[in-house]
Design an enzyme around this catalytic site. Sequence first.
Site, mmCIF file in Angstrom:
data_model
loop_
_atom_site.group_PDB
_atom_site.id
_atom_site.type_symbol
_atom_site.label_atom_id
_atom_site.label_comp_id
_atom_site.label_asym_id
_atom_site.label_seq_id
_atom_site.Cartn_x
_atom_site.Cartn_y
_atom_site.Cartn_z
ATOM 1 N N GLU A 199 -10.677 0.727 -5.402
ATOM 2 C CA GLU A 199 -9.694 -0.173 -4.807
ATOM 3 C C GLU A 199 -10.264 -1.549 -4.491
ATOM 4 O OE1 GLU A 199 -7.013 0.856 -1.765
ATOM 5 O OE2 GLU A 199 -7.012 3.005 -2.266
ATOM 6 N N HIS B 222 -3.138 -4.122 -10.491
ATOM 7 C CA HIS B 222 -3.832 -2.920 -10.956
ATOM 8 C C HIS B 222 -4.246 -3.088 -12.406
ATOM 9 C CE1 HIS B 222 -2.891 -0.425 -7.416
ATOM 10 N NE2 HIS B 222 -1.804 -1.191 -7.348
ATOM 11 N N CYS C 69 -4.710 6.482 -4.275
ATOM 12 C CA CYS C 69 -4.116 5.139 -4.199
ATOM 13 C C CYS C 69 -2.674 5.264 -4.674
ATOM 14 C CB CYS C 69 -4.900 4.181 -5.094
ATOM 15 S SG CYS C 69 -4.256 2.498 -5.110
ATOM 16 N N CYS D 122 0.859 -1.194 0.000
ATOM 17 C CA CYS D 122 0.000 0.000 0.000
ATOM 18 C C CYS D 122 0.891 1.238 0.000
ATOM 19 C CB CYS D 122 -0.916 0.002 1.214
ATOM 20 S SG CYS D 122 -1.956 1.489 1.292
ATOM 21 N N GLY E 57 -1.628 2.585 -7.018
ATOM 22 C CA GLY E 57 -2.410 2.827 -8.238
ATOM 23 C C GLY E 57 -1.817 3.945 -9.073
HETATM 24 N N1 LIG Z 1 -6.776 -1.913 -1.698
HETATM 25 C C1 LIG Z 1 -5.431 -2.196 -2.166
HETATM 26 C C2 LIG Z 1 -4.418 -1.978 -1.026
HETATM 27 C C3 LIG Z 1 -4.258 -0.514 -0.691
HETATM 28 C C4 LIG Z 1 -3.607 0.203 -1.824
HETATM 29 C C5 LIG Z 1 -3.760 1.704 -1.798
HETATM 30 N N2 LIG Z 1 -4.454 2.265 -0.678
HETATM 31 C C6 LIG Z 1 -2.413 2.380 -1.967
HETATM 32 O O1 LIG Z 1 -2.233 3.514 -1.499
HETATM 33 O O2 LIG Z 1 -1.527 1.777 -2.640
HETATM 34 C C7 LIG Z 1 -5.308 -3.664 -2.610
HETATM 35 O O3 LIG Z 1 -6.122 -4.486 -2.178
HETATM 36 O O4 LIG Z 1 -4.354 -3.951 -3.347
#
Ligand SMILES: N[C@H](CCC[C@H](N)C(=O)O)C(=O)O
Length: 282
Positions: free
Chosen positions: A213, A164, A222, A73, A225
């Site tokens: 997400e 992604h 994100c 994350c 992301g």
């Molecule tokens: N929900 C994302 C994890 C958090 C990623 C996001 N909050 C970031 O800042 O990279 C997943 O399941 O891969």
Amino acid sequence: MRFTKMHGLGNDFIVIEAEKSELSPEDYSRTAIKLCDRHFGIGGDGLVIVGKDRELDVFMRIFNPDGSEPEMCGNAIRCVSKFVWERGLVSTTRISVNTLAGPRYPEVILKNGEVEKVRVDMGEPILERSLIPMLGSPGKVVGEELDTTAGRFRITAVSMGNPHCVVFVDEFSSVPVSEWGPVLENHPVFPSRTNVEFAKIEDENTVSMRVWERGAGETLACGTGACATLVASYLNDLTGRRATVRLKGGELIIEWDPDNNHVYMTGEAKEVFTGEVDLRKL
Ligand SMILES: N[C@H](CCC[C@H](N)C(=O)O)C(=O)O
């Protein structure tokens, strides 16, 4: 149990120190579901556990509001870096953090003694389809058509440790994020589900992005992301290897270094409040 509420561009997290919590690892997932609930709990896009690590400075584990544990994350690791620096858990501005995706190396950038920003070496993007992971024949997924129940999308798939799916759009006003997001998140071609980014190219150095997400729904930002979106933009010849990524919650600077193939993310991290929570009352 003490917690610290933090965010990276409005992507918000409940941060708990492993050694100071009464939680055991098997409690993390169901506790995340309860604490992240914005009505019955504290509210957040994730529960982040930070603690001392045997090999590196600290470890970070993150749990989505649906209880799933992603590999990495980006916004959270900037929050963790600020957290451990300010609490004296590390003594240098260059920090090593163990994650499910492997080691990551953030650097806190100080201004007048305060953490102004954090620059994170997010490692190499993973482009091989089977490692995203995504079903299908070997190779990269760049501008590939994908049929879904919501229609046909042209996608580019990138993993930053977590998966992604990037879709380029001309305008956001015509993008129903809460409709298209879950359709792509849960498409059977992604065996581990996927995060979904809708990206609009502003110019060769600027990309605007909305994100749905995995395990969390639409968020204000994100970090992984934004990294995936820059990589996808370059692979589709839409930007250079460095861009400002504009998210609902703010901006990140993303660079994909041609020499070491690493992606670097620079942005803010904020602490909002600390508190106590009695888990028996949830
Ligand atoms: N929900 C994302 C994890 C958090 C990623 C996001 N909050 C970031 O800042 O990279 C997943 O399941 O891969």
